[in-house]
Design an enzyme around this catalytic site. Structure first.
Site, mmCIF file in Angstrom:
data_model
loop_
_atom_site.group_PDB
_atom_site.id
_atom_site.type_symbol
_atom_site.label_atom_id
_atom_site.label_comp_id
_atom_site.label_asym_id
_atom_site.label_seq_id
_atom_site.Cartn_x
_atom_site.Cartn_y
_atom_site.Cartn_z
ATOM 1 N N ASP A 1 5.496 21.454 -26.478
ATOM 2 C CA ASP A 1 5.351 23.016 -27.490
ATOM 3 C C ASP A 1 4.108 23.877 -27.326
ATOM 4 O O ASP A 1 4.335 25.248 -27.343
ATOM 5 C CB ASP A 1 4.526 22.556 -28.641
ATOM 6 C CG ASP A 1 6.311 22.015 -29.922
ATOM 7 O OD1 ASP A 1 6.394 21.080 -30.619
ATOM 8 O OD2 ASP A 1 7.232 22.005 -28.915
ATOM 9 N N LYS B 1 3.136 22.875 -39.009
ATOM 10 C CA LYS B 1 4.494 22.864 -39.965
ATOM 11 C C LYS B 1 5.408 21.169 -39.042
ATOM 12 O O LYS B 1 5.739 20.968 -40.147
ATOM 13 C CB LYS B 1 5.805 23.798 -38.386
ATOM 14 C CG LYS B 1 6.648 23.500 -38.727
ATOM 15 C CD LYS B 1 7.548 24.460 -37.651
ATOM 16 C CE LYS B 1 7.831 24.275 -36.103
ATOM 17 N NZ LYS B 1 8.907 22.741 -35.703
ATOM 18 N N ASN B 2 4.789 20.790 -38.338
ATOM 19 C CA ASN B 2 5.737 19.391 -37.654
ATOM 20 C C ASN B 2 4.264 18.097 -38.458
ATOM 21 O O ASN B 2 5.094 16.755 -38.312
ATOM 22 C CB ASN B 2 5.250 19.535 -35.527
ATOM 23 C CG ASN B 2 6.518 20.407 -35.743
ATOM 24 O OD1 ASN B 2 6.904 21.253 -36.070
ATOM 25 N ND2 ASN B 2 6.117 20.358 -34.269
ATOM 26 N N CYS C 1 20.035 22.722 -29.998
ATOM 27 C CA CYS C 1 19.218 24.126 -30.075
ATOM 28 C C CYS C 1 18.626 24.698 -28.634
ATOM 29 O O CYS C 1 19.387 23.347 -28.032
ATOM 30 C CB CYS C 1 17.920 23.735 -30.631
ATOM 31 S SG CYS C 1 16.644 22.478 -29.749
ATOM 32 N N ARG D 1 18.872 17.155 -27.903
ATOM 33 C CA ARG D 1 18.316 16.476 -29.349
ATOM 34 C C ARG D 1 19.174 15.997 -29.687
ATOM 35 O O ARG D 1 19.267 15.265 -30.793
ATOM 36 C CB ARG D 1 18.053 17.750 -30.538
ATOM 37 C CG ARG D 1 17.466 19.655 -29.577
ATOM 38 C CD ARG D 1 16.252 19.107 -29.045
ATOM 39 N NE ARG D 1 15.092 19.132 -30.028
ATOM 40 C CZ ARG D 1 13.957 19.794 -30.378
ATOM 41 N NH1 ARG D 1 14.994 20.801 -30.876
ATOM 42 N NH2 ARG D 1 13.453 19.278 -31.575
ATOM 43 N N PRO D 2 19.735 14.933 -28.793
ATOM 44 C CA PRO D 2 20.124 13.264 -29.310
ATOM 45 C C PRO D 2 19.562 12.741 -30.608
ATOM 46 O O PRO D 2 18.039 13.126 -30.858
ATOM 47 C CB PRO D 2 20.393 12.251 -28.399
ATOM 48 C CG PRO D 2 19.085 13.437 -27.302
ATOM 49 C CD PRO D 2 19.287 14.694 -28.262
ATOM 50 N N ARG E 1 10.277 30.869 -38.045
ATOM 51 C CA ARG E 1 10.293 28.763 -37.708
ATOM 52 C C ARG E 1 9.718 28.350 -38.557
ATOM 53 O O ARG E 1 9.368 27.320 -38.828
ATOM 54 C CB ARG E 1 11.621 28.720 -37.329
ATOM 55 C CG ARG E 1 13.241 29.590 -37.614
ATOM 56 C CD ARG E 1 14.026 28.064 -36.089
ATOM 57 N NE ARG E 1 13.253 26.423 -36.131
ATOM 58 C CZ ARG E 1 12.603 26.066 -35.409
ATOM 59 N NH1 ARG E 1 13.984 26.337 -34.206
ATOM 60 N NH2 ARG E 1 12.683 24.606 -35.404
HETATM 61 C C1 EPZ Z 1 9.049 16.762 -32.570
HETATM 62 O O1 EPZ Z 1 10.434 17.094 -32.149
HETATM 63 C C2 EPZ Z 1 8.673 18.270 -32.731
HETATM 64 N N1 EPZ Z 1 9.264 19.065 -34.272
HETATM 65 C C3 EPZ Z 1 9.470 19.365 -31.753
HETATM 66 O O2 EPZ Z 1 8.730 20.727 -31.850
HETATM 67 C C4 EPZ Z 1 8.011 19.166 -30.363
HETATM 68 O O3 EPZ Z 1 8.442 19.543 -29.124
HETATM 69 C C5 EPZ Z 1 9.012 17.168 -30.073
HETATM 70 O O4 EPZ Z 1 8.458 16.433 -31.326
HETATM 71 C C6 EPZ Z 1 7.616 16.603 -29.132
HETATM 72 O O5 EPZ Z 1 6.639 16.912 -29.162
HETATM 73 C C7 EPZ Z 1 9.213 18.517 -35.223
HETATM 74 O O6 EPZ Z 1 8.274 17.570 -34.980
HETATM 75 C C8 EPZ Z 1 10.037 18.624 -35.751
HETATM 76 P P1 EPZ Z 1 11.609 14.071 -29.986
HETATM 77 P P2 EPZ Z 1 11.947 15.462 -31.709
HETATM 78 O O7 EPZ Z 1 12.128 12.797 -30.623
HETATM 79 O O8 EPZ Z 1 11.038 14.440 -32.849
HETATM 80 C C9 EPZ Z 1 14.830 12.598 -26.705
HETATM 81 C C10 EPZ Z 1 8.380 22.522 -32.429
HETATM 82 O O9 EPZ Z 1 8.913 23.848 -31.904
HETATM 83 N N2 EPZ Z 1 15.122 11.966 -27.835
HETATM 84 O O10 EPZ Z 1 9.725 13.657 -29.954
HETATM 85 O O11 EPZ Z 1 12.656 16.400 -31.790
HETATM 86 C C11 EPZ Z 1 15.216 14.358 -26.438
HETATM 87 O O12 EPZ Z 1 16.070 14.518 -26.104
HETATM 88 C C12 EPZ Z 1 9.628 21.930 -32.086
HETATM 89 O O13 EPZ Z 1 7.554 22.965 -33.095
HETATM 90 C C13 EPZ Z 1 16.216 11.424 -27.386
HETATM 91 O O14 EPZ Z 1 17.191 11.279 -26.100
HETATM 92 O O15 EPZ Z 1 11.105 15.428 -30.515
HETATM 93 C C14 EPZ Z 1 14.038 14.712 -25.918
HETATM 94 O O16 EPZ Z 1 14.161 14.859 -25.052
HETATM 95 C C15 EPZ Z 1 10.309 21.513 -31.012
HETATM 96 N N3 EPZ Z 1 16.934 10.799 -27.948
HETATM 97 C C16 EPZ Z 1 12.533 13.939 -26.243
HETATM 98 O O17 EPZ Z 1 13.535 12.742 -26.530
HETATM 99 C C17 EPZ Z 1 16.998 10.590 -29.754
HETATM 100 O O18 EPZ Z 1 17.376 9.420 -30.732
HETATM 101 C C18 EPZ Z 1 11.298 14.273 -27.730
HETATM 102 O O19 EPZ Z 1 12.459 14.530 -28.549
HETATM 103 C C19 EPZ Z 1 15.326 11.014 -30.104
HETATM 104 C C20 EPZ Z 1 15.123 12.578 -28.835
#
Ligand code: EPZ
Length: 417
Positions: free
Chosen positions: A301, A22-23, A115, A120-121, A394
């Site tokens: 995850d 999915k990711n 969520c 999720r900023p 999902r």
């Molecule tokens: C991806 O989410 C995955 N989703 C998530 O999988 C996964 O848990 C996550 O990466 C971490 O590995 C998809 O790929 C669709 P991040 P993403 O940006 O890109 C902070 C699942 O269960 N952050 O690496 O949203 C954020 O708040 C899902 O399949 C900022 O602060 O993850 C978080 O604390 C859940 N500012 C951390 O970084 C930003 O601009 C990780 O977020 C972006 C992120």
């Protein structure tokens, strides 16, 4: 409302095929907006999230068809998605930001909401686009990005997966060379880079902290099959480890799962790679310590599914969640089944070895839902998992059917409207 009935199950055994990730698929679908030529993605898993992403591409003006796992996309003339509730509910919608800004020079997007697991900023996404020369305005929940993109040096304060993906896609059509430092290294990012390269992009350093993208004028069509889902494979590996099973996860890429496999091996499970995929044998018996980190560290995850395994080992396991601020919501539900877990901030202390007892529990997020199905496999009696928001579908393609194929007592009840 979806409901799952899970009974205490025998040792799981047999073979099950792992779906495509999915990711990996979600950013690859967004990248299809970068060309007007046809894109064909094979083995797209039939998930709510992949269907929603297809809808978002259509709202952007692309033609999209989905038949027997093949998704065909042709983004002839595209523009910002008009107001659409999907954009707010589906986090991955932010991934169209980079491609639209790069292809059309502008994008107006409803900011995806947070969520259950965190705020999720998207500040890192927006800051990176500004570094590429875009003008970024935020106005009451709408992000407006405009202006041509020029190559730049970007440093990510945190190796954000989504921000890395968005900026790679934006830089692919920017004028000049872009370097992204402190980039995320997840296998799904490497897969996106392989797909973009198949479209004619010039990218070096995929899978490292430093990715260099030389912008090109145009990208052409491509046909691609994304990588298998390491989190689905990890979830099924935890099911085997819970039940002292002997299972073959065909198609699984153990090289994408090292951190989890080390944890399961430490706990006493035999993990063997062979030409068909990943074989797991035996029960997890020893307590574990797990700290969630960016790849190649232990994946956040997998935190909830592995916590279920920890409840059945003998001793104290300690889990530290460092990626998301609110990713222990499954603990309350596991305690309803009799698990002995104490949460102290971002730390969870799991006193393992206590038999779980079936009860009614509720799914709070995607990976929590999967964890509750796993818990039902070892809980005495029956466990009814209510999933009012459809979290499980999902991100998992018929998880209960895959568990049943391995001998689990698992069924999905007819949805209640
Ligand atoms: C991806 O989410 C995955 N989703 C998530 O999988 C996964 O848990 C996550 O990466 C971490 O590995 C998809 O790929 C669709 P991040 P993403 O940006 O890109 C902070 C699942 O269960 N952050 O690496 O949203 C954020 O708040 C899902 O399949 C900022 O602060 O993850 C978080 O604390 C859940 N500012 C951390 O970084 C930003 O601009 C990780 O977020 C972006 C992120």
């Amino acid at each position: 409302m979806s409901q799952y009935l899970i009974g205490q199950s025998p040792r799981l055994s047999g073979e099950v095929s792992i779906s495509t990730s999915k990711n990996a698929v979600l950013p690859i679908l967004a990248a299809a907006l970068l060309t007007h030529e046809e894109i064909i993605i094979h083995q797209v898993p039939n998930l709510t999230d992949t269907c929603h992403m297809a809808e978002i591409l259509k709202v952007c003006g692309a033609e999209v068809s989905f038949c027997q796992g093949d998704m065909r996309i042709r983004a002839l003339s595209i523009g910002s998605p008009k107001e659409n509730s999907l954009l707010r509910t589906m986090r991955a919608s932010v991934l169209v930001l980079g491609p639209l800004a790069a292809r059309t020079g502008e994008c107006e997007l409803s900011m995806p909401g947070g969520c259950a697991i965190g705020q999720r900023p998207i500040d890192l996404h927006l800051k990176g686009l500004q570094k590429l020369g875009a003008k970024v305005e935020l106005d009451g929940g709408i992000a407006r990005v405009s202006g041509g993109l020029k190559g730049a040096n970007i440093y990510l304060d945190f190796p954000s997966v989504g921000a890395t993906e968005n900026l790679i896609m934006a830089a692919a059509l920017a004028k000049g060379v872009t370097r992204i430092e402190n980039a995320a290294k997840e296998p799904e990012i490497t897969d996106l880079c392989h797909f973009l390269t198949a479209m004619g992009a010039r990218i070096a350093g995929a899978g490292t902290n430093n990715i260099i993208i030389e912008g090109v004028e145009h990208l052409h069509g491509a046909e691609y099959t994304p990588i298998p889902d390491r989190i689905e494979a990890g979830t099924l590996a935890c099911a085997a480890a819970l039940t002292d099973g002997s299972v073959l996860l065909s198609g699984a890429r153990s090289d994408h799962m090292r951190a989890l496999l080390f944890k399961l091996s430490e706990a006493g499970v035999i993990c063997q790679e062979d030409e068909k995929g990943l074989r797991l044998r035996g029960k997890a018996r020893h307590p574990m310590e797990a700290r969630t980190l960016s790849y190649p560290g232990f994946p956040t995850d997998m935190q909830a599914p592995l916590m279920v395994v920890a409840t059945q080992t003998h001793g104290l396991s300690v889990f530290l969640e460092t990626i998301f601020e609110n990713r222990f919501m499954h603990v309350v539900e596991l305690k309803r089944l009799g698990a002995q877990i104490r949460v102290e901030g971002q730390l969870a202390l799991i006193h393992g070895g206590k038999m779980l007892t079936g009860a009614s529990v509720t799914a709070t997020d995607l990976r929590a839902a999967a964890a509750l199905l796993l818990a039902g496999l070892v809980a005495q009696g029956e466990t009814r998992v209510s999933d009012p928001d459809g979290h499980l579908v999902r991100g998992y393609e018929s998880l209960e059917e895959k568990l049943r194929a391995l001998g689990a007592h698992a069924q999905k009840l007819p949805d209640i409207q």
